[in-house]
Design an enzyme around this catalytic site. Structure first.
Site, short mmCIF file in Angstrom:
data_model
loop_
_atom_site.label_atom_id
_atom_site.label_comp_id
_atom_site.label_asym_id
_atom_site.label_seq_id
_atom_site.Cartn_x
_atom_site.Cartn_y
_atom_site.Cartn_z
N TYR A 90 97.49 54.50 59.13
CA TYR A 90 98.66 55.17 58.47
C TYR A 90 99.63 55.29 59.45
O TYR A 90 100.91 54.72 59.29
CB TYR A 90 98.14 56.60 57.66
N ASN B 203 105.27 69.06 59.18
CA ASN B 203 104.29 69.30 58.10
C ASN B 203 104.79 69.98 56.91
O ASN B 203 105.03 71.10 56.72
CB ASN B 203 102.96 70.08 58.67
N ASN C 126 100.69 57.39 42.84
CA ASN C 126 99.99 58.80 43.48
C ASN C 126 100.86 60.02 42.76
O ASN C 126 101.17 60.92 43.50
CB ASN C 126 100.14 58.81 44.82
N GLY D 225 90.76 62.86 65.64
CA GLY D 225 92.38 62.40 65.62
C GLY D 225 93.07 63.56 65.75
O GLY D 225 94.35 63.20 65.71
N ARG E 136 100.75 73.62 64.15
CA ARG E 136 101.62 72.90 63.42
C ARG E 136 102.76 73.42 63.20
O ARG E 136 103.10 74.62 63.02
CB ARG E 136 100.89 72.04 62.03
N LYS F 295 103.78 53.60 60.02
CA LYS F 295 105.12 54.58 60.20
C LYS F 295 105.63 54.02 61.46
O LYS F 295 106.96 53.50 61.44
CB LYS F 295 104.93 55.62 60.59
N SER G 158 107.44 60.05 60.43
CA SER G 158 106.45 61.07 60.53
C SER G 158 106.15 61.43 62.10
O SER G 158 106.38 60.47 63.01
CB SER G 158 105.11 60.56 60.19
N ILE H 172 107.75 64.78 48.12
CA ILE H 172 108.87 65.09 48.83
C ILE H 172 109.85 64.35 47.96
O ILE H 172 111.14 65.09 47.98
CB ILE H 172 108.58 64.46 50.26
N ASN I 186 93.42 66.42 51.68
CA ASN I 186 93.19 66.15 52.85
C ASN I 186 94.07 67.33 53.65
O ASN I 186 93.85 67.57 54.98
CB ASN I 186 93.96 64.86 53.36
N THR J 137 103.59 61.82 63.33
CA THR J 137 102.36 61.02 63.67
C THR J 137 102.83 59.82 64.73
O THR J 137 102.05 59.70 65.65
CB THR J 137 101.77 60.58 62.49
P1 NAD Z 1 103.59 61.11 47.59
O1 NAD Z 1 102.31 60.33 47.70
O2 NAD Z 1 103.56 62.23 46.72
O3 NAD Z 1 104.93 60.23 47.21
C1 NAD Z 1 104.73 58.70 47.56
C2 NAD Z 1 105.19 58.11 46.21
O4 NAD Z 1 105.59 56.84 46.45
C3 NAD Z 1 104.21 58.52 45.17
O5 NAD Z 1 104.76 58.92 43.92
C4 NAD Z 1 103.53 57.06 44.90
O6 NAD Z 1 103.44 56.83 43.54
C5 NAD Z 1 104.82 56.22 45.23
N1 NAD Z 1 104.57 54.78 45.99
C6 NAD Z 1 103.27 54.38 46.73
N2 NAD Z 1 103.28 53.21 46.86
C7 NAD Z 1 104.32 52.47 46.25
C8 NAD Z 1 104.63 51.34 46.01
N3 NAD Z 1 104.19 50.28 46.52
N4 NAD Z 1 105.78 51.05 45.06
C9 NAD Z 1 106.36 51.99 44.35
N5 NAD Z 1 106.13 53.26 44.60
C10 NAD Z 1 104.90 53.71 45.50
O7 NAD Z 1 104.01 61.43 49.08
P2 NAD Z 1 104.89 62.57 49.85
O8 NAD Z 1 104.00 63.51 50.61
O9 NAD Z 1 105.92 62.71 48.90
O10 NAD Z 1 105.44 61.44 50.94
C11 NAD Z 1 106.54 60.72 50.81
C12 NAD Z 1 106.90 59.87 52.15
O11 NAD Z 1 106.85 60.64 53.20
C13 NAD Z 1 105.66 58.84 52.42
O12 NAD Z 1 106.15 57.68 52.94
C14 NAD Z 1 104.79 59.57 53.30
O13 NAD Z 1 104.14 58.56 54.30
C15 NAD Z 1 106.08 60.24 54.16
N6 NAD Z 1 105.34 61.55 55.04
C16 NAD Z 1 104.53 62.64 54.26
C17 NAD Z 1 104.12 63.52 55.05
C18 NAD Z 1 103.39 64.65 54.36
O14 NAD Z 1 102.79 65.44 54.92
N7 NAD Z 1 103.47 64.76 53.05
C19 NAD Z 1 104.62 63.88 56.42
C20 NAD Z 1 105.43 62.65 56.96
C21 NAD Z 1 105.68 61.51 56.29
C1 WQD Z 2 96.99 70.83 59.77
C2 WQD Z 2 96.34 71.58 60.56
C3 WQD Z 2 93.85 70.61 60.72
C4 WQD Z 2 92.94 70.71 56.61
C5 WQD Z 2 98.98 65.17 58.65
C6 WQD Z 2 99.28 63.78 59.02
C7 WQD Z 2 100.61 63.55 59.32
C8 WQD Z 2 101.55 63.75 58.38
C9 WQD Z 2 101.09 65.39 57.88
C10 WQD Z 2 101.88 62.17 57.12
C11 WQD Z 2 95.41 70.60 61.46
C12 WQD Z 2 93.85 71.93 60.09
C13 WQD Z 2 93.57 70.85 57.83
C14 WQD Z 2 91.72 71.44 56.49
C15 WQD Z 2 91.86 72.40 58.47
N1 WQD Z 2 101.34 63.39 57.10
N2 WQD Z 2 93.13 71.83 58.69
N3 WQD Z 2 91.16 72.24 57.33
O1 WQD Z 2 96.91 66.75 60.40
O2 WQD Z 2 98.96 68.13 61.31
O3 WQD Z 2 99.23 65.82 59.64
O4 WQD Z 2 99.77 65.57 57.57
O5 WQD Z 2 102.93 61.63 57.68
O6 WQD Z 2 100.93 62.12 59.58
O7 WQD Z 2 98.32 63.47 60.12
O8 WQD Z 2 98.19 67.88 58.77
O9 WQD Z 2 97.50 69.56 56.77
O10 WQD Z 2 95.72 67.55 57.50
O11 WQD Z 2 96.42 69.57 59.02
O12 WQD Z 2 91.51 73.08 59.50
O13 WQD Z 2 90.93 71.51 55.24
O14 WQD Z 2 95.22 72.19 59.59
O15 WQD Z 2 92.91 70.39 61.58
O16 WQD Z 2 95.08 71.39 62.48
P1 WQD Z 2 98.21 67.26 60.16
P2 WQD Z 2 97.01 68.79 57.86
#
Ligand code: NAD
Ligand code: WQD
Length: 338
Positions: A149, A179, A35, A294, A231, A153, A124, A12, A198, A126
């Site tokens: 996790y 999502n 990551n 969950g 979602r 948040k 999130s 992101i 995941n 979540t």
């Molecule tokens: P991502 O893992 O691609 O990006 C996170 C970045 O932070 C990575 O590049 C990682 O190397 C870096 N990082 C982690 N720990 C660090 C540290 N201690 N110091 C410096 N850098 C560090 O994940 P993303 O999907 O881009 O998510 C970004 C943020 O959004 C996260 O905080 C995540 O929890 C939140 N978020 C993501 C989602 C999702 O589904 N992708 C949903 C809700 C919230």
């Molecule tokens: C979406 C739907 C699964 C994988 C998670 C975190 C949330 C946020 C976003 C960071 C659900 C189904 C999934 C698979 C499946 N992240 N599924 N087979 O669980 O809504 O949210 O990511 O903040 O905190 O919990 O996202 O993409 O894992 O799942 O059937 O192999 O797809 O059961 O209904 P989720 P997801």
């Protein structure tokens, strides 16, 4: 305006940096590359034709972070850095609390010591937990989270709210993402998970590219239109544009602001599979599996507060999300180069 973007080389963060740079904002990236790959930085530069500073630094490194703040003129921070795998957090709670919560405390302390009091935080959906009924609104009670996790948040939201109560000079925006899926239209930037994905969309794209045999659908007996989980999928570029608006908000006024970033629409797992098949021309074999611990049946946002207060709304539909995810995966079968 210069924005320090923690985790700016991640999924992101990298898309957000592109939109910030395109909007004329200067960025400084801090990432420990735990990551992500460094090549994502080159892709951001190539897409925007703009140069910027980046630092390899862990946000928990107080001295290192302080040196960056002393060197760069930082007006505000967008804080993405964190660990985000729900299942892994159950196995490694201490690592998650240390990285996410302790990391945020160090960042906030360094910010305060350097007179920077504007932050946009990646929260999130979540945090809404298991018991609220969708569409989810920002005023609903949060905190009924079921995994470490999600708790990080929720805890960080609490810390930021307490900080604002203590000092009204802060300007803090909590963005609750739903999502995020999709990728940059160019096909040069996207999500590049380590190991077995995941989340749903990267799993689907890896099946489509032939890396995984079939998708496991986690449950088809939920109370939804086809029994599979529903979602609120949001295109990562729409999400990125939401951050441009949020940073303008914290730059313009002090306060504590909370916004959902979602589309307001819910799609089931099978809806996404069908939309992806249509967009990519690939067949996605799947098998119904037991429910995943969950998971809830339905989770989608009411995004109207962000529209009313930030003037932001998601514009890209599920077809575009699938097309862009597929373009990224098919053009980069092994993700970013080392
Ligand atoms: P991502 O893992 O691609 O990006 C996170 C970045 O932070 C990575 O590049 C990682 O190397 C870096 N990082 C982690 N720990 C660090 C540290 N201690 N110091 C410096 N850098 C560090 O994940 P993303 O999907 O881009 O998510 C970004 C943020 O959004 C996260 O905080 C995540 O929890 C939140 N978020 C993501 C989602 C999702 O589904 N992708 C949903 C809700 C919230
Ligand atoms: C979406 C739907 C699964 C994988 C998670 C975190 C949330 C946020 C976003 C960071 C659900 C189904 C999934 C698979 C499946 N992240 N599924 N087979 O669980 O809504 O949210 O990511 O903040 O905190 O919990 O996202 O993409 O894992 O799942 O059937 O192999 O797809 O059961 O209904 P989720 P997801």
């Amino acid at each position: 305006m210069a924005v320090l973007v923690t985790g700016g080389a991640g999924y992101i963060g990298s898309h957000t940096c592109v939109e910030l740079l395109n909007a004329g904002v200067d960025v400084v990236i801090v990432d420990n590359f735990y990551n992500c790959k460094k090549s994502s930085i080159d892709r951001i530069k190539a897409l925007t034709s703009r140069d910027f500073k980046w630092y390899e630094c862990d946000i928990r490194d107080h001295e290192g972070m302080d040196a960056i703040f002393k060197k760069e003129k930082i007006d505000s921070v967008i804080h993405f850095a964190g660990l985000k795998a729900v299942g892994e957090s159950v196995q490694k709670p201490l690592e998650y609390f240390d990285n996410n919560v302790n990391g945020t405390l160090v960042l906030l302390d360094v910010m305060r010591n350097n007179g920077c009091k504007k932050i946009v935080f990646s929260s999130s959906a979540t945090v809404y937990g298991m018991n609220n009924v969708s569409p989810l609104t920002e005023d609903m009670q949060v905190g009924g989270v079921t995994n470490p996790y999600g708790r990080t948040k929720f805890m960080i939201e609490c810390i930021l709210q307490d900080l604002y109560v203590s000092d009204k000079e802060w300007s803090i925006c909590l963005l609750r993402y739903f999502n995020p899926i999709g990728a940059h239209k160019s096909g040069t930037m996207g999500e590049d998970p380590n190991g077995i994905p995941n989340n749903l969309m990267p799993y689907i794209t890896q099946v489509a590219i032939g890396k995984r045999e079939q998708l496991g659908v986690f449950g088809n007996d939920y109370d939804t239109h086809d029994g599979t989980g529903v979602r609120d999928y949001i295109h990562v570029v729409d999400l990125a544009l939401g951050h441009v608006k949020a940073v303008e908000k914290v730059d313009g006024e002090n306060g504590l602001f909370i916004y959902n970033l979602g589309t307001g629409k819910g799609y089931s797992v099978l809806d996404v599979v069908k939309a992806f098949e249509k967009a990519s021309g690939q067949t996605i074999p799947y098998q119904i599996m037991p429910r995943r611990a969950g998971d809830i049946a339905t989770c989608y946002s009411d995004p109207s507060k962000a529209l009313n207060e930030l003037g932001w709304k998601a514009e890209r539909d599920i077809e575009e999300m699938c097309e862009d995810s597929w373009r990224w995966q098919s053009q980069n079968p092994n993700g970013y180069p080392d």
